[in-house]
Design an enzyme around this catalytic site. Structure first.
Site, PDB file in Angstrom:
ATOM      1  N   ASN A 136      -8.764   8.455 127.866  1.00 35.12           N
ATOM      2  CA  ASN A 136      -8.779   7.180 128.587  1.00 35.12           C
ATOM      3  C   ASN A 136      -7.876   6.235 127.810  1.00 35.12           C
ATOM      4  OD1 ASN A 136     -10.681   7.857 130.667  1.00 35.12           O
ATOM      5  ND2 ASN A 136     -12.286   7.757 129.106  1.00 35.12           N
ATOM      6  N   GLU A 161     -11.787   9.122 137.093  1.00 33.90           N
ATOM      7  CA  GLU A 161     -12.657   8.070 136.569  1.00 33.90           C
ATOM      8  C   GLU A 161     -11.907   6.764 136.356  1.00 33.90           C
ATOM      9  OE1 GLU A 161     -14.471   9.889 133.101  1.00 33.90           O
ATOM     10  OE2 GLU A 161     -16.009  10.839 134.335  1.00 33.90           O
ATOM     11  N   ARG A 209      -5.147  17.254 132.577  1.00 32.43           N
ATOM     12  CA  ARG A 209      -6.585  17.541 132.714  1.00 32.43           C
ATOM     13  C   ARG A 209      -6.976  17.735 134.179  1.00 32.43           C
ATOM     14  NH1 ARG A 209     -10.447  14.110 130.670  1.00 32.43           N
ATOM     15  NH2 ARG A 209     -11.682  15.599 129.492  1.00 32.43           N
ATOM     16  N   ARG A 221     -19.549  17.646 143.505  1.00 30.99           N
ATOM     17  CA  ARG A 221     -18.660  17.433 142.364  1.00 30.99           C
ATOM     18  C   ARG A 221     -18.208  18.742 141.729  1.00 30.99           C
ATOM     19  NH1 ARG A 221     -20.012  13.584 137.137  1.00 30.99           N
ATOM     20  NH2 ARG A 221     -18.632  14.612 135.655  1.00 30.99           N
ATOM     21  N   ASP A 229     -19.539  18.822 133.712  1.00 30.19           N
ATOM     22  CA  ASP A 229     -19.120  18.024 132.560  1.00 30.19           C
ATOM     23  C   ASP A 229     -19.915  18.352 131.308  1.00 30.19           C
ATOM     24  OD1 ASP A 229     -17.815  16.172 131.031  1.00 30.19           O
ATOM     25  OD2 ASP A 229     -18.895  14.437 131.807  1.00 30.19           O
ATOM     26  N   GLU A 275     -21.788  15.215 123.088  1.00 26.24           N
ATOM     27  CA  GLU A 275     -22.184  14.185 124.044  1.00 26.24           C
ATOM     28  C   GLU A 275     -23.490  14.538 124.758  1.00 26.24           C
ATOM     29  OE1 GLU A 275     -19.198  13.244 126.919  1.00 26.24           O
ATOM     30  OE2 GLU A 275     -20.501  11.912 128.068  1.00 26.24           O
TER      31      GLU A 275
END
Lengths: 683, 683
Positions: A210, A293, A326, A343, A372, A400
Site C-alpha cells: 500500500n 483495496e 499482485r 471473494r 487472505d 496477521e
C-alpha cells in the site's frame, strides 16, 4: 566490518557465534574473486578469529575449500580427490546460486559457478556443523528451487495513522524507516542481510504494497534512500525491490494520466526506471498492488491487469528487472446480502483469462489461498490456471491471522502443504514446481525488536520461509531442527537434547494447534475486524469484505460448489474440482470452506461438525497449556531474556486461546442448541 | 457588539433576525441595571434597528417593559395596570432566574427579581412573537424547574488519537479548542452563549470528562484560557465549569498522593480552587469522572466516592461552586462468561449506600438510564435511591447511540419520558421533581460545523434540552413547535404551515422510528463497537464492556429479575420493582432489558417477539423512506443549503436503516429459524 554478529542488544537469531564453531576451528581456503567471495572470506576470517581456525593462503593445507570453478583448481593437494569427484557431477552447471558439496580424503569442498553459490555453500557448511567434517560425504548438488526468494516488507516510511510504521507488523518499528525517513541503521540492515543469506532469501521489497504519498517518492526524489539499503544488502546477495503506485506517472510525474496505453506514461516509466538503474544497477524490480483495496490501477483507464503490468515490465526489461504484480484483487465493497459474489473466486476470475498476455518479466504474485492468509485455506486455483504466466506464491510470514507473534505458530507445515499440493493430482506437478519460474514471496515478520520478530520463536518462520523457498521438498520438521541447531547450538545450553526435544514439542504442531482453537474446518475469518487478533465470530459476517460463514441454527459453512453454490470449485482442475465439490470427499479441514453443512454432518473423523468444533477448541487450549508447562522446563537452559519473552507471550496465548475456545463454543452452542458430548463447560 | 446573530457563515439556529420581528418592531423599555440587563438592552437595540422599533427612555410610551423589581416602577403610565396585577402575584419571589409576564392595557410587562430573569423573560417574549402583543395575557410566573441546566462538552484540547477533537462529536471540531489550544473565536462562543440563554441553559463544562494530560492543565497554568471563555459566556448568564482529573494533586500538584483524606491533598485543592475563583469569580465548579473507564479515583486509596467528591466540594464551598460527580462507574473489564455481574446494577450498587454522605455542594450526576444512553433504557434506579443527595440527570444530546447526527432523531420525547417517570408510581414525585435540587445535564452536540450540530435538525435537540431543563412538563411536541417557529419563522418561507407540518411529521416520532429499526425491545447495544454507529448485533456480546443480549436459538434478552436473574429489578421501589420483575407486566419496550424470553413470547401488542422484531424493522425503514419523501416537499421552501444538508443525511439514514433492518432480521432469522409472517425478504 560487521560480519560476526548483529549490533549490540540485538539477538543473533540463527547466526550466533557458536554456530560457526565447526567452520571457524578449521583451516579454510577461499578460492575466487568478487564482492560475494569477499563476504565469504570475511565470514571465515571472523569465525576463525573466534574459534581458532585460519583462512589459508596458497600452498597450505586445508580442511575446507570454497572455490569458484573456472578460476583453476585450488592448489591444495588433499582436495584433489574431492574435486575430481565433484567436477564430473557438476558438469551441467550449478547456476548463479547453486553449489556442490563433496568431502573426500579429509577435505570438504564447496564448488560454485558464481560467487553467490559460494556464499550459500558456506552457510550450508555452517548448518552441517561438525558433520561437514566427518568421514566422507557423497557429492551433492544444491540449487535453489526458484530464482526468486523474496520478502516483502509492509513497512511504511511515514507512520500510518491506523497501520503504524509497519502494516501488520508485530515486531516493533521498521528496520528500514522511522517516522518519515530512512533510519540509516546500516548495522541492523547488514545483520538482516546476513540472516537472509544464511537461510536463502535473495530479494527484499523495502516498502509496503500500500504505497502512500511519502513512500511513492522512494521511486524518484527519495531513491537515494533505497540505494543506501541496496548497498548494505548487496554483500549478502540480496537485491532490493520497491513497491510502487500504479498511478505514479500522475502522482510523481505530473502527467494527466496513468493509462498504460498512453505513450507519455510508457516514456515516463522508461525514464524513471532508467534513473533507478543508474543508481542501483542490480535493482530487483517493482511490486504493484493495483485495483485492490482502494489502490489505483488500470481499471480506471478501461485497461486490464496485463496492460497495467506490461507497461512497467517494458520499462524494467532492458535492465533485467521484474514486475511483481499482485493478484490480490477483489471487491472489498461487497454487499453481504449478495450471495452470488464470492471473494474466493475473484483472483481467478480476474487473472486466469489474461494468461499468456503478460510479458516474460512479469511475475504474478498470488496469495497461497484464495482469500487472505487464513490459518487454513485451500491452495489458490490461480496457481494451476496460468501455465503461460510466471506465477509466484505469496505466503505471510508475519502472523496477521495466526497469532500476531504473540502466539507460537510455526508455519513451516502450512507452507509445506501449499508447496507440495499437486493441483492435477499426485501424478502432476506440485505448486513448488509450477511456481519455480515465478518464485516464493513472504510478507516479512521482521521489525526493530531486539529479537527481530517480537516472539523469539517466530524467528523460525523467517528461517523456514527462506529454506522452503530454496528447497520446498524439505520436511518442516527438518527445517525446524536446523533452526534449533543454529539458534540454540550445543555450546549455549547445558541440555541441548532437552532443548531440542522441547522446542519440537512446542513448535512442530503449533500451527495445527492454532487452527484447532480458532476458526473451525477451514471456514476462516472469525477474527476481530480491523486488528485481526482474537475472536469475533460474527465480526465480518455482515460487512463489505466478502468473508462470511453463514452460520445459522441448522448449520454452517460456505457453499462454493458448482451444484448449489458460488461455483468456486470449478476453478480447480481434476481431481480437486470433484473432490472439493463433494461433501463426502472434501477433506475435513476444508469442509466449511466449500460446503454449508448441518451441525450433525459426520466428518471423515467420525465426529459431527458441532462435536468437532467443541472437541478441537477444548483440545487446542489444552495443547497451549501443555506448551506452557513444557516451556517452563527450559528455564535456566536458554538465554533468560529469551525465556522470559516467550513465557510472557505464552501467558497471552493461553488467555487468548481460552477466549477463542469459549467464544466459538458459546457461539455455536447458542446457535445449534447441541450440548457437548463431553459435558464440558460452554458459557 | 455581536448580539444580532452568529458570525458570518454560521447558521442562526433558533435566533434568526426574523424571530425578533415582534419585539424589534415595538417600543421597548428596559428598566434596571447590571451586566445581564445590558445584554437585554443590546438585544433590544439590535432587534429594533432591524425591525423599526425603538428602545425607549424615561417618560415615553412603551409596548413592552422589561423591568427589575426593587428599582422602582418604570414611569410608563400605560404599564401601571399590568404592573399592579403583576406585583401581587410575584410577591413570593421569582428567584434569580425567574420572571413574570403580564399584559394589560396594551402593554406587555416582564418583571424579574434579578437580571438573569429579565434576559430569560426577553427570550420568552421573543418566542411568543406577535402573541405577546395581542389582547391581554394573564399573569404568568416563570421559574426554571431546576437551578442547574448544564451542557457538558466532551471537547478535547489536544486532538485525541482515537476520539478526535470532540469525543463522540458529530459536528466538526470544538468551538472552544483546536489542536492543542483555545481557538479564541469569541464571536462563535458568544453566539453559542446567546443560543443557550434563549433556550434556558445556564452552565457549560468546557472540556471532556475524560481528562487527558493537556486538558488537566486547564485547572492551573492554562486557567486563563478557561477564564477567556467565561468572559464571553457571562453576558448570557452562562457559568463555566471544568472537568478535572481526580488525581490532579499528583499530576499537577506534584504531591505523592491524591488520597482525599490526606491533608496535603485537601490543601492543594483548596489553594487551587481559590486561584480559580480569583480569575473566574462566577466559576461554576468541577465535573469529575472518577474510577470509571480507566480514569483515576478514590478507590486507589481505599476511599469511596463520597470521600472523593467531598474533598473537591470542600474546596469549592467557600466560593459557591459545585462538584458534579458522575455516577457512571462500572466494571469495564468484565468477563462475559460471568453472568452474575450486571453492568446495569453498578451505579446503584456503588452509590446508593453512600446516600447522605455527600456534602451539600456535591451533585451526583446520573445517566438517565442504567447503562449508557441507549435509544431505550429504563430510568436509572439511582435517581430514586438517594433522597439525601442532590442528583442530576445526565442525558446525551450528542447522538452517540441515536444516529450520530446523520439520522433524524428528535430526542425530546425520550427525555420527556425520563423526566415524567414516577419511580413510586403515579402518586409520587417525578424524576424532574426529584432532581430539581440537582439539575439536568446534557452532553453537548455542538461543534464548529456551520449548522452547529452537523445535522441541521439536531439543533432541535439542543433547544429541547434547554427548554425541558427549564420546564420538564412541556410537551415535546410543543417544544418542537417553538423550535420550528423560531428557526423557520414566517418571514423566511412562503409556506410556513407546510414547513411546520412537514417538520412535525419528520421529527415528532423520529426517536421511536430510530428505536424501531435498531435494537429491539430495550435490549440495547447492538451497535458496532468503537464508533457505535450502525449495527453489529454480536459486536459487544463477548467483550468486557458488560453489555450483552444473550440471544440463542430459543430466545433473547437479559434476565435481570430477582427470581432468576441478576436481581436488578430489586433496585427499583414499588410499583416498578414488581412491574419490571413480571414478564407479563413489564412494558413491551423494555421487555428484553429485564427478561430473557422465547422468540414465541407474546407481547402486550399481541405480536410475538420474533414477529415484532421483523415488523418493527420493516416499519422503521418504511418510516425513514417516508421521511425522505416528505423532506423533498420542502425543496425551495427552506434555506437551500440547509435543505441539501438534510437531504444528504437522509440518504445516509435510509442506507443505514436498511442495514440495521437487514442485519437484525437476518441475525434473528438465522438464530430462530422462524419465517416472517409477512413473507418479506430476510437475507
Amino acid at each position: 566490518m560487521l560480519t560476526d554478529g548483529p549490533p549490540p542488544g540485538v539477538h543473533a537469531a540463527w547466526l550466533p557465534a557458536e554456530a560457526f564453531h565447526a567452520v571457524g576451528s578449521r583451516r579454510v581456503m577461499v578460492h575466487g574473486a568478487g564482492s560475494l567471495v569477499d563476504t565469504v572470506r570475511e565470514e571465515v576470517v571472523a569465525a576463525c578469529a573466534r574459534h581458532g581456525g585460519r583462512l589459508g593462503g596458497r600452498g597450505r593445507g586445508a580442511d575446507l575449500v570454497l572455490a569458484l570453478r573456472g578460476v583453476g583448481p585450488p592448489p591444495v593437494p588433499a582436495a584433489r580427490a574431492a574435486l575430481a569427484r565433484a567436477q564430473g557431477v557438476a558438469g551441467d552447471g550449478l547456476g548463479g546460486e547453486g553449489f556442490l558439496l563433496v568431502r573426500a580424503d579429509g577435505v570438504t569442498v564447496v564448488l560454485a559457478d558464481a560467487p553467490a553459490g559460494l556464499l550459500y555453500g558456506l552457510f550450508y557448511v555452517v548448518r552441517l556443523g561438525e558433520a561437514a567434517f566427518t568421514g566422507d560425504l557423497p557429492v551433492a548438488r544444491h540449487r535453489p528451487a526458484t530464482a526468486l526468494r523474496m520478502l516483502d516488507h509492509w513497512d511504511n516510511v511515514d507512520v500510518h495513522p491506523v497501520m503504524g510504521q509497519v502494516e501488520r507488523g508485530y515486531a516493533g518499528g521498521s528496520i528500514f524507516w522511522r517516522a518519515g525517513a530512512a533510519r540509516g541503521d546500516t548495522a541492523r540492515v547488514r545483520a538482516y542481510g546476513r540472516l537472509l543469506a544464511a537461510c536463502g532469501v535473495n530479494a527484499v521489497a523495502v516498502n509496503n504494497v500500500n504505497v502512500h504519498a511519502t513512500e511513492a517518492r522512494l521511486l524518484t526524489d527519495r531513491l537515494g534512500e533505497v540505494a543506501a539499503i541496496a548497498d548494505v544488502l548487496r554483500p549478502y546477495g540480496v537485491r532490493v525491490h520497491l513497491s510502487v503506485g500504479f498511478a505514479s506517472s500522475v502522482a510523481l510525474g505530473g502527467l494527466p494520466t496513468a493509462d498504460p496505453a498512453d505513450e507519455r506514461v510508457r516514456a515516463w516509466w522508461a525514464a524513471t526506471t532508467r534513473a533507478v538503474y543508474a543508481l542501483i544497477p542490480d535493482f530487483g524490480g517493482y511490486v504493484v498492488k493495483a485495483d485492490s483495496e482502494g489502490q489505483p490501477g488500470p481499471f480506471a483507464y478501461g485497461r486490464d491487469h496485463a496492460d497495467g503490468a506490461n507497461v512497467l515490465a517494458e520499462a524494467l526489461a532492458p535492465h533485467g528487472g521484474v514486475v511483481h504484480w499482485r493478484a490480490f484483487v477483489y471487491d472489498h465493497r461487497q454487499d453481504w446480502r449478495d450471495r452470488s459474489t464470492d471473494r474466493a473466486r475473484a483472483a481467478y476470475d480476474h487473472f486466469a483469462p489474461l494468461d499468456g498476455r503478460f510479458r516474460d518479466n512479469v511475475v504474478l504474485q498470488v496469495k497461497c489461498g484464495p482469500i487472505d492468509f487464513q490459518a487454513r485455506e485451500p491452495v489458490s486455483p490461480v496457481i494451476a490456471a496460468m501455465p503461460a504466466t510466471r506465477v509466484a506464491v505469496e505466503v505471510q510470514v508475519t502472523q496477521e491471522y495466526t497469532g500476531q507473534q504473540r502466539h507460537v505458530c510455526y508455519l513451516g507445515p502450512c507452507w509445506s502443504e501449499v508447496l507440495r499440493f499437486a493441483p492435477w493430482g499426485p501424478d502432476g506437478p506440485t505448486v513448488a514446481a509450477i511456481t519455480a519460474r515465478g518464485g516464493l514471496v513472504g510478507v516479512s515478520n521482521v521489525g526493530d525488536d531486539p529479537f527481530w520478530t517480537g516472539h523469539p520463536l517466530a524467528q523460525a518462520n523467517l528461517y523456514a520461509f527462506g529454506r522452503l523457498a530454496w528447497d520446498p521438498t524439505l520436511a518442516p520438521r527438518t527445517v525446524l531442527d536446523e533452526w534449533i541447531s543454529l539458534t540454540f547450538p550445543p555450546g549455549t545450553t547445558a541440555h541441548p537434547a532437552l532443548v531440542r526435544r522441547t522446542l519440537h514439542e512446542v513448535m512442530d504442531d503449533s500451527w495445527r494447534t492454532y487452527e484447532r482453537y480458532t476458526a473451525p474446518l477451514g471456514v476462516g475469518f472469525m477474527v476481530r475486524p480491523g486488528d485481526h487478533y482474537g475472536p469475533d465470530v460474527d465480526g465480518y459476517e455482515y460487512t463489505p469484505w466478502g468473508t462470511y460463514h453463514f452460520a445459522d441454527r441448522d448449520g454452517v459453512g460456505v457453499d462454493r460448489t458448482r451444484a448449489t453454490g458460488t461455483g468456486f470449485t470449478g476453478q480447480y482442475p481434476e481431481p480437486w474440482r470433484e473432490v472439493y465439490e463433494s461433501r463426502e470427499r472434501c477433506p475435513d479441514e476444508l469442509l466449511l470452506f466449500f460446503h454449508h453443512v448441518p451441525y450433525g454432518h459426520v466428518l471423515h473423523s467420525g465426529s459431527t461438525v458441532i462435536q468437532h468444533i467443541y472437541d478441537t477448541h477444548f483440545a487446542g487450549v489444552a495443547e497451549v497449556e501443555a506448551t506452557c508447562r513444557r516451556w517452563r522446563r527450559l528455564s535456566g537452559l536458554v538465554d533468560p531474556v529469551l525465556h522470559a519473552r516467550v513465557t510472557e507471550r505464552l501467558a497471552e496465548q493461553v488467555r487468548c486461546a481460552r477466549e477463542w475456545r469459549d467464544q466459538v463454543n458459546a457461539y455455536f452452542h447458542r446457535k445449534s442448541g447441541v450440548p457437548d458430548a463431553g459435558g464440558r463447560q460452554i458459557h
